[in-house]
Design a protein around this motif. Structure first.
Motif, PDB file in Angstrom:
ATOM      1  N   VAL A 432       0.820  -1.206   0.000  1.00 31.19           N
ATOM      2  CA  VAL A 432       0.000   0.000   0.000  1.00 31.19           C
ATOM      3  C   VAL A 432       0.858   1.261   0.000  1.00 31.19           C
ATOM      4  O   VAL A 432       2.073   1.206   0.165  1.00 31.19           O
ATOM      5  N   ALA A 433       0.175   2.388  -0.172  1.00 32.18           N
ATOM      6  CA  ALA A 433       0.843   3.683  -0.176  1.00 32.18           C
ATOM      7  C   ALA A 433       1.266   4.079   1.230  1.00 32.18           C
ATOM      8  O   ALA A 433       0.687   3.648   2.229  1.00 32.18           O
ATOM      9  N   PRO A 443      -0.861   5.910  -5.300  1.00 35.47           N
ATOM     10  CA  PRO A 443      -1.953   6.826  -4.949  1.00 35.47           C
ATOM     11  C   PRO A 443      -2.446   6.553  -3.534  1.00 35.47           C
ATOM     12  O   PRO A 443      -2.374   5.430  -3.032  1.00 35.47           O
ATOM     13  N   SER A 444      -2.975   7.575  -2.905  1.00 29.89           N
ATOM     14  CA  SER A 444      -3.423   7.446  -1.515  1.00 29.89           C
ATOM     15  C   SER A 444      -4.567   6.459  -1.356  1.00 29.89           C
ATOM     16  O   SER A 444      -4.765   5.902  -0.270  1.00 29.89           O
ATOM     17  N   PHE A 445      -5.336   6.227  -2.430  1.00 27.45           N
ATOM     18  CA  PHE A 445      -6.473   5.311  -2.300  1.00 27.45           C
ATOM     19  C   PHE A 445      -6.048   3.845  -2.312  1.00 27.45           C
ATOM     20  O   PHE A 445      -6.875   2.963  -2.134  1.00 27.45           O
ATOM     21  N   VAL A 446      -4.768   3.563  -2.515  1.00 30.53           N
ATOM     22  CA  VAL A 446      -4.266   2.194  -2.351  1.00 30.53           C
ATOM     23  C   VAL A 446      -3.818   2.074  -0.903  1.00 30.53           C
ATOM     24  O   VAL A 446      -2.668   2.335  -0.556  1.00 30.53           O
ATOM     25  N   ASN A 447      -4.749   1.702  -0.050  1.00 35.10           N
ATOM     26  CA  ASN A 447      -4.481   1.704   1.379  1.00 35.10           C
ATOM     27  C   ASN A 447      -5.071   0.478   2.045  1.00 35.10           C
ATOM     28  O   ASN A 447      -5.796  -0.304   1.427  1.00 35.10           O
ATOM     29  N   VAL A 448      -4.744   0.311   3.307  1.00 31.63           N
ATOM     30  CA  VAL A 448      -5.163  -0.889   4.035  1.00 31.63           C
ATOM     31  C   VAL A 448      -6.673  -0.988   4.134  1.00 31.63           C
ATOM     32  O   VAL A 448      -7.250  -2.059   3.942  1.00 31.63           O
TER      33      VAL A 448
END
Length: 687
Positions: A432-433, A443-448
């Motif tokens: 993730v980011a 990108p910030s939307f690739v997150n836990v």
């Protein structure tokens, strides 16, 4: 949730891309070299660092003779003799001589079939090991992969199954059940030779040797801790022993590699990630729609045609989000196996940086061009590198098969579903980011939070799949994570392997620093002082480089001499290097990882020492019934959904993607069969 499911229905109807074009977190399934070699034994791949053909030195081809063993589906239930599961394996017996060891190559999270075609290749690592030590080679398939799964309506049509049906089907796919499969298999193993009398081949009578890479590498380490003596020697290659949910550190190796000769590309990838983040937050659709249309063409156009008056709805923005996720991953798809210049990332950078200037610019295109022109250069690189066509959905193909009267024994998406289940429930490693880092590439939307939501989208909420994320702490506590110490085990890691961050050779800030690597092989009965283990860090190496590189001549590779803790080896890497500084070397595209030969040689020397050893006796004990559930109720995973979570925690997880695994194919979300193709777009025609 409702919108995503509606979008999924719309996209199935249009026979285009599904809403779940996942963030393809690179599953570490062994090196792509291995996969390419086995799948393409009559092909040539210019990006591979090994020869892509099999030398048929042997007349008999064991890859045509799969074997199956009946195993308990539930080793720990009240009735282990009840429901059974068949696991597939292949045997190469051409090199076996009475008294020789059993070489057990654990394939891990994928079908064994692509590996089996190399069973006649004497330059293959496992085959060469068997030949060198007169051993019997076994390639073993993990439960719920390949052909090793229960035949049910669910396993024949996973896509049509409900979430509860998937959860029920997969409830016995756990780390402990799969580890016990190996113990049960080895302890009951028999084999009929054509030209030899019956041999006693169980681990209490014959030495067993374990070879594993990535997920299968850590399985070997767990087995050595869990069942001492089962294997007399273990190769734990690129083994991510410290499970984590938030695995943003995967990208630190990529950052280090880009910093050597590709700082302009690193800056552009960072800028592109920021652009994607801003687009999704502000919903500025004009330029991003041109970008998506240029790269994904029909897949995007069909969606828009179906919803012409609804292009700013949440439904369509979910589709944009999935396309942006796919684009964001494209540059990194095979880095863990080939690095920068040897794989996709180097070619991606070349295309983007030379879009307007053949020499490129030190600052990068996002710093020197307008956003529209920079986005065009980025689109050209994504379109040129992407292997995915979104013009045909797996659901449509499945319906056609049913109309034609064709019903496969097992769903073709089994491996992807199965690994996704393991990642979502126990293994983790969400790549993730971390937007707090100036080098951040995602990108910030690739997150836990997004990854956990995708797991829930797929399997629903249950004891196994929860908002707490994968239950990694149970395994970390049981097997000690980074602090695991083992006898008769060789740990190998690639210097630039992203999975090294979770390995025994991690250089992350929260990894232990008081341990010691050595290349001094303990003799029979010997042991190391506490904190010291046999380890080798492969210079310029990547994921599973020691196993993926061919054995050029197994008869002459061997003694590499005195590898004392103060000596350097081969190309100059210090064997005891623990927290090495960032390398300043440049890569040579397409060249073999030469230092892998030293790791291979160290393995052969270790086996020569450990095989005759009578220590670590093994006695099989049947698994005991237990009423304890493998999962417990936990609090939701704490993370900032806008940043992807920058905090360090001991957990891992992934939604549709793959974490460490043993083949290296990027994963795509399951309700979709993505055909592999290349889009080539010129800069002038991108936007």
């Amino acid at each position: 949730m409702q919108l995503r499911r509606l979008l999924l229905a719309v996209l199935i109807e249009t026979a285009t891309v599904t809403a779940f074009v996942s963030w393809k977190d690179s599953v570490s399934r062994t090196s792509s070299d291995l996969l390419r070699k086995r799948i393409g034994k009559y092909q040539t791949d210019g990006t591979s660092t090994v020869e892509n053909f099999v030398k048929s030195a042997l007349q008999n081809d064991p890859s045509t003779n799969p074997l199956f063993v009946d195993l308990p589906l539930d080793h720990f239930g009240q009735n282990p003799g009840g429901q059974r599961i068949q696991s597939r394996y292949f045997v190469q017996d051409a090199y076996y001589q009475p008294g020789g060891p059993v070489i057990f190559h654990d394939i891990g999270e994928g079908s064994v079939e692509p590996w089996a075609v190399a069973l006649t290749d004497e330059e293959d690592f496992s085959v060469s090991t068997a030949k060198r030590f007169n051993g019997l080679l076994i390639l073993f398939e993990h439960r719920f992969y390949g052909e090793s799964a229960p035949r049910t309506r669910v396993s024949q049509d996973l896509y049509s199954a409900s979430r509860s049906q998937l959860t029920e089907f997969y409830k016995y796919l756990t780390i402990e059940q799969a580890l016990e499969d190996v113990v049960y298999f080895a302890s009951n193993f028999t084999y009929e030779f054509q030209d030899l009398p019956p041999q006693q081949l169980t681990p209490d009578k014959t030495p067993w040797i374990y070879i594993g890479v990535s997920y299968s590498g850590v399985r070997g380490a767990w087995l050595a801790k869990r069942n001492p003596g089962l294997f007399k020697a273990t190769l734990a290659s690129s083994a991510p022993v410290q499970l984590k949910v938030n695995f943003w550190e995967y990208f630190t190796a990529i950052e280090d590699a880009l910093a050597i000769n590709n700082q302009n590309c690193s800056a552009d990838l960072h800028a592109a990630a920021n652009w994607f983040s801003q687009v999704y937050q502000t919903r500025e659709s004009a330029l991003i729609d041109q970008f998506i249309d240029a790269v994904y063409q029909e897949g995007w156009q069909d969606i828009v045609r179906r919803r012409p008056g609804d292009v700013e709805s949440d439904l369509i923005w979910d589709a944009r989000l999935d396309f942006m996720k796919d684009a964001a991953w494209t540059a990194f798809a095979d880095f863990q196996n080939y690095g920068v210049n040897g794989g996709t990332l180097g070619r991606f950078c070349d295309i983007m940086e030379t879009a307007y200037d053949p020499e490129g610019t030190p600052e990068g295109v996002f710093a020197t061009e307008t956003l529209q022109r920079a986005a065009a250069a980025y689109a050209k690189a994504v379109a040129s590198m992407s292997r995915y066509s979104y013009t045909s959905s797996r659901r449509t193909q499945g319906n056609q098969k049913r109309q034609d009267g064709f019903k496969p024994a097992l769903d073709s998406g089994l491996d992807s579903y199965s690994w996704l289940w393991q990642v979502c429930t126990e293994f983790g490693a969400f790549q993730v980011a971390n937007t707090s880092r100036p080098e951040n590439l995602l990108p910030s939307f690739v997150n836990v939070t997004a990854q956990i939501d995708q797991c829930i989208d797929m399997f629903g909420l249950s004891e196994q799949v929860s908002r707490a994320g994968p239950d990694v702490e149970v395994i970390n506590q049981r097997y000690q994570g980074w602090y695991l110490e083992l006898p008769n085990t060789l740990w190998t890691n690639g210097e630039f392997d992203p999975w090294r961050a979770l390995s025994i050779d991690s250089k992350e800030e929260d990894a232990p620093t008081n341990d010691t690597a050595t290349t001094d092989i303990p003799q029979c009965g010997g042991s190391f002082p506490a904190g010291t283990q046999l380890r080798y860090l492969i210079r310029d190496g990547y994921h599973g480089s020691d196993v993926s590189e061919n054995i050029l001549n197994a008869d002459i590779i061997g003694n590499i001499g005195d590898l004392s803790p103060t000596k350097t080896i081969g190309n100059g890497i210090t064997a005891t290097l623990r927290r090495n500084p960032t390398s300043t070397r440049s890569y040579l595209a397409g060249t073999p990882i030469m230092d892998a030969l030293n790791a291979q040689s160290l393995w052969f020397n270790a086996m020569s020492s450990w095989l005759p050893c009578s220590t670590l006796p093994f006695t099989y004990t049947a698994a005991q019934a237990t009423s304890s559930a493998p999962f417990t109720s936990r609090s939701p995973f704490p993370t900032d959904p806008s940043s992807g979570g920058s905090e360090r925690t001991s957990s891992t997880g992934s939604k549709q993607g793959n974490a460490a695994s043993s083949f290296t194919l990027p994963s795509m979300f399951i309700p979709l069969l993505i055909s592999f193709t290349t889009f080539v777009t010129g800069v002038s025609g991108v936007l």
